[in-house]
Structures are given as C-alpha cells and as structure tokens.
Scaffold this active site. Structure first.
Site, PDB file in Angstrom:
ATOM      1  N   VAL B 222      43.293   9.170  57.639  1.00  0.00           N
ATOM      2  CA  VAL B 222      43.488  10.274  58.592  1.00  0.00           C
ATOM      3  C   VAL B 222      43.378   9.753  60.024  1.00  0.00           C
ATOM      4  CG1 VAL B 222      42.709  12.138  57.065  1.00  0.00           C
ATOM      5  CG2 VAL B 222      41.023  10.897  58.460  1.00  0.00           C
ATOM      6  N   ARG B 224      45.036   6.205  61.849  1.00  0.00           N
ATOM      7  CA  ARG B 224      46.315   5.717  62.371  1.00  0.00           C
ATOM      8  C   ARG B 224      46.956   4.851  61.294  1.00  0.00           C
ATOM      9  NH1 ARG B 224      46.076   9.126  65.623  1.00  0.00           N
ATOM     10  NH2 ARG B 224      46.107   8.977  67.913  1.00  0.00           N
ATOM     11  N   ASP B 248      47.752  10.801  55.904  1.00  0.00           N
ATOM     12  CA  ASP B 248      48.201  11.751  56.926  1.00  0.00           C
ATOM     13  C   ASP B 248      48.899  11.027  58.059  1.00  0.00           C
ATOM     14  OD1 ASP B 248      48.339  14.463  57.940  1.00  0.00           O
ATOM     15  OD2 ASP B 248      46.941  13.801  59.503  1.00  0.00           O
ATOM     16  N   GLU B 253      55.748   5.586  61.585  1.00  0.00           N
ATOM     17  CA  GLU B 253      55.558   7.034  61.619  1.00  0.00           C
ATOM     18  C   GLU B 253      56.496   7.610  62.659  1.00  0.00           C
ATOM     19  OE1 GLU B 253      51.443   8.571  61.611  1.00  0.00           O
ATOM     20  OE2 GLU B 253      52.144  10.115  62.985  1.00  0.00           O
ATOM     21  N   HIS B 272      50.917  14.005  59.502  1.00  0.00           N
ATOM     22  CA  HIS B 272      50.034  13.955  60.681  1.00  0.00           C
ATOM     23  C   HIS B 272      49.602  15.362  61.120  1.00  0.00           C
ATOM     24  CE1 HIS B 272      48.898  11.050  64.149  1.00  0.00           C
ATOM     25  NE2 HIS B 272      48.007  12.013  64.022  1.00  0.00           N
ATOM     26  N   ALA B 274      46.269  16.520  60.271  1.00  0.00           N
ATOM     27  CA  ALA B 274      44.808  16.657  60.163  1.00  0.00           C
ATOM     28  C   ALA B 274      44.278  17.474  61.335  1.00  0.00           C
ATOM     29  CB  ALA B 274      44.140  15.291  60.132  1.00  0.00           C
TER      30      ALA B 274
END
Lengths: 311, 311
Positions: B222, B224, B248, B253, B272, B274
């Site tokens: 959660v 990077r 996440d 990304e 992403h 969270a």
C-alpha cells in the site's frame, strides 16, 4: 482418594484423534453410544443419523458441532428430556473476521477490482469508502456481534446492535429491540446479519426492511441464508436500491449455477466459509474438553441449547 | 492586546473552499504566492508547477499534500533553504484500513470468490484461513504500520515490525532493522509494505527477499510500486512460489492493460485507492489548520520533511 465420575463419551459418526484426546483430557472415557453417558455428534449435516443413534442410547447430554442447529430442530431430534449443547459463541471470532473481510471488501470495492483487468474501468470513478465513521448495524448481536464490535473499535466505525431483548450489548454505541429494526435500519451504512435462524427470524430481512435501507448501504450475511428473502434482495440489488450484498450464506444454498445473484455487479458471494471445518475443529476440541470436565463435575455446561427456542 | 503574526498563505494551484477556511481557522490569511509567507501545494501530480511557482515566491514554508513526495524530490523542488512539510502520518489510518482489507481478502480468498460464478469451483477445496494467529511483517512501520498494528490486535494476529533504526514500534511483538529483513521474512504469513520510496528502499523486495518467503505467504503493498521488483514478483507468483500478492500500487503505475499481473489467479490489484482524494481532503484540511496555527506561533510544524532523506 475422592471417588470421581468418569463419564463415558461416544464420538459419532466420526472420531478423529484430536477429539478422542479432548474427551480424555476433559476427564472422560471414549465408548460406544449404547453405554454412553454423553455423546459428541461430529457431523453437522446429518440430523437423521443422530436420531438413529439416539434411539439406541440413553446418553443424558449431547454436544452438537456447530452453532446453527436449525436442521436438528427441524428433524425433531432435540428431545427436551436430554441436555443439549451446541457450539454457539466459540466460532464468533472466525465469523466476525469474515464479516469484517466482507465489509472491507465492499467499502473498498474489492469485489469489483478483483474482476477488473484494467487499472480504471471507464466511468468507474472512485467510489471507495473508509469504514471509519460509518454506522454498522449488527442484527442479532451474540457471539459474532460481540467480536465484530471489538474489531470495529480501532477502525473507528460506529456499531449499533439489534437483539431480541434490547438489553445493552457491551461496546455497542446503542442497542435496539428487533421490533425497532425498521426504524433504525435507515441510519446504517452496513447491516450485518448474525442472528440464529428460527421460526421468528426466518425472512426477517424482507422487502419492507430492505426498502428502508440507505441507497448506498450494504447488507452482509454470515449467519443463515433464510434470514433474508432472496427474491426481495435480488430485486433491490438489480434496481440499485441498496449499495450491495456480501453473502457467505444464501437461500437456496448452495446457490445454484445461473442464479441471478451470480451475475450482479453489486453482489459478492463466498461459499459458506466464515467458519470452515479446518477453522472450527481446534475450537470444537477445546469446547469438548471443557464441557466433558464440567459434565464430570456436575456443573453447568457451556453452549446450552434451549429446546423451546431452538438455539 | 498582543500583536499577532498573521501569515499570508497561498493555496496553489487550486484552492477549494474548505482549504481556504482551514487557513483562516488556523490564523492565516489567504494571498498570492508572490506575497506569501507560506504555500499550500494542492496538486500531488505536478512538481514542475510547484517549481515554477516557487521561482516567484519567497515563501518560507511549503506544505505538500501527500505523504509520498518522491516525485517532488526527483524534480529537485525540495530546496533545503525553506521548511517543507508533507502529509505523513495523517493518512495512516486510511491506508492501514486498506491494507487490512487486502489481507482479509487474501486470507478469505475473496479475490477468487469475487470472480467465481459457481458455489464451489472444482478442485478449489477450502483454502480460506483466519488472520488470527498468523504473523504479519510490517516493512517500514511508520504511520500506516502503527494504525495497522492497532487494527490487528482484536483480530489476534501477530505483528512484527521492520524499520530503519530497529527502534521498538509500540504494539509490535518484535521490531527488526531493515538489514535483518532476509532473516525474518521467512516467518511471515503476510508481508505488508508501508515504507517510503527512497534511493535506499527502491527494489527492497527483490528476487532474494521473495525467495525467502513462505510458499503460502502473501505480499501486500500500500506504499509505492517501486519498493517491489515487479519482474521478480511476477515470476514468484506465476510459479506459485508465494501465496499471492495484493497490490494497491504497482511499478509501472498505472498497470498497463495486458500486464501479466492482470491475468494471475493469485494477484489482486486495486488502483491506488488506499487513500483517495475524497478520503484525504478532510484530513489534509485539518493538518493545514493545525500547521498554519503552529507557523503563526513560531512553533515546530507537523510532518516535517528531511530534505537530505527525501521523506
């Protein structure tokens, strides 16, 4: 030396090693049903088998393996002339953990993310929510409910309990009688069903109750499928009149292939795994050990069933 | 009447009403960057825009909107002649909740159940587990880790922390230095990555570390994406050398369509979320209110960035 009562305990229909040890550790001796003072019934799916066994046994106490005993009640096995115990309470923690898993999955949209094969589905937005600050209504706050309330504390969600008596549930922000369900359900962001299935509670969550839920509220069921009217639920989900449903139990169960609930974007089904046999067995062994000890000492047993109420 | 310092605070590039109120409530006055004593930068994705703004501003203090500031560090914006604060710590609770959601989803197999359209997939068995009794290794136990440890308490999972210093993390059963990661990772049922991304931590979870994980352990990220070597992870997942990964954040990304991670049965991706902007905004407003008050009073600010360390 004191004379000690060593009860003969039959373990049927199957006796794994751990359960045999539990009986011995509790102060009992394993024997056949015909000679037994007590009987540990290990198959939750075979009430008829128990009936046959009891026809040839004068066991005074029968330990049932699970918490929900409605199939034994329906089969007419629960003879009030004997003492009955079930496993109520001891699986509360496992079931509460599953209820929390379903609630977090729903609020964090994990049911949809798990199905996605692209980072952002077009038009999906960011509907994820925190559980923090939301209101969780726990319907039938017994063993599962008490554990769930503890788990919700550090998450800082608000827990409201509904039970038969309306007697205050420790840790809940408020407790209401089940008769007030229709009035209080409109404040809930999550409705978690943890009640026993009885004649009184069958279909408790029907069209009327669902109709009073918030349009983004989820219903979570870790108890028994029959507590919710499936047709009314499918209707509410299909028309997006509620946020969604996360169900570990269904009616009918198993949920048949092709059932509308399988196709709904806002439904999450788990196949009755809140408390699997692997999770249950260590807890059941420990309960049997404790109860054999209590029985040998003539003390009150844990998990007593009220034959009149059926749980 | 005391003379009071009323700092001029610029809110750029966008100033929503709540943030304007937060500055006023903290004892500041909203103004333009050219005249500002302090600057609240509201766009986490635009370090270059901040660079341009600062070229024409002598603001002494800059508040960044998120906890992870590696893109600002990379852009060379973090001028050590000014005071920098980021939002570290304040999103810990939201991120910990998401980490818990991912862990429970993994242990209860919700990623697979969500994709199923039949009650029991043939050969699927009952691989669901309880979190109770499992060991959770929290790598980089800062704000997220502390909140996660609190959430794991009533679930009765064991929390072990890994951080840079090895200084004991409150509530953890044990704390280890990051240099000991390889030795302790083999005891973990869950490895939760919550560290900041810096030159030192990039690729921290590589082939070697993954190779020492239990074959049924899950990795949860959660923090990077760059903390984990994606190729090594895909390999470990494809060959079922670890239980699974719930991510996440990813590297790259957004995770591109067709990436192998999308097709793996034992991977669960959330995009992403969270700590979404909707979740973050109320916390960020409260932080700005507190920090403007501290700045006006000449006191130490919350969430100070160490420019040398980059977080």
């Amino acid at each position: 030396m004191e004379s000690t009562f060593v009860p003969v305990v039959a373990i049927v229909p199957f006796a794994e090693d751990g359960m045999v040890s539990a009986v011995a550790e509790g102060g009992g001796r394993v024997g056949d049903p015909q000679d037994a003072d007590a009987l540990v019934w290990t198959d939750p799916r075979d009430p008829e088998g128990l009936k046959d066994t009891l026809a040839a046994s004068s066991a005074r106490w029968i330990q049932l393996p699970f918490a929900g005993i409605e199939s034994f009640v329906a089969a007419g096995v629960i003879d009030p002339g004997r003492t009955w115990t079930c496993a109520k309470g001891i699986y509360g923690h496992a079931c509460a953990e599953h209820a929390l898993a379903l609630m977090l999955a729903a609020s964090r949209q994990i049911h949809r993310h798990a199905r996605a094969t692209t980072w952002r589905e077009p038009g999906f937005g960011s509907p994820e929510r925190r559980l923090k600050g939301l209101t969780v209504l726990i319907v039938g706050a017994g063993g599962i409910g008490r554990e769930l309330i503890r788990m919700l504390e550090p998450i800082e969600a608000r827990a409201v309990a509904v039970n038969r008596s309306g007697n205050e549930v420790p840790g809940a922000d408020a407790t209401h009688k089940v008769g007030e369900l229709q009035e209080v359900i409109g404040d809930a962001d999550f409705v978690v069903v943890t009640a026993a299935l009885t004649d009184e509670t069958r279909g408790l969550i029907g069209r009327d109750v669902l109709g009073r839920m918030k349009s983004d509220a989820w219903i979570v069921n870790v108890a028994r499928g029959g507590l919710i009217e499936t047709d009314a639920l499918v209707e509410a989900l299909s028309e997006s009149r509620i946020g969604g449903a996360a169900l570990d139990v269904t009616d009918p169960e198993p949920l048949p292939d092709g059932h509308p609930l399988w196709g709904l974007d806002n439904a999450l089904i788990t196949p009755h795994v809140a408390n699997t046999w692997d999770m249950a067995l260590p807890e059941l062994r420990a309960l049997v050990r404790r109860n054999v000890g209590l029985f040998a000492g003539g003390e009150e047993l844990e998990g007593l069933v009220d034959p009149a109420r059926g749980y």
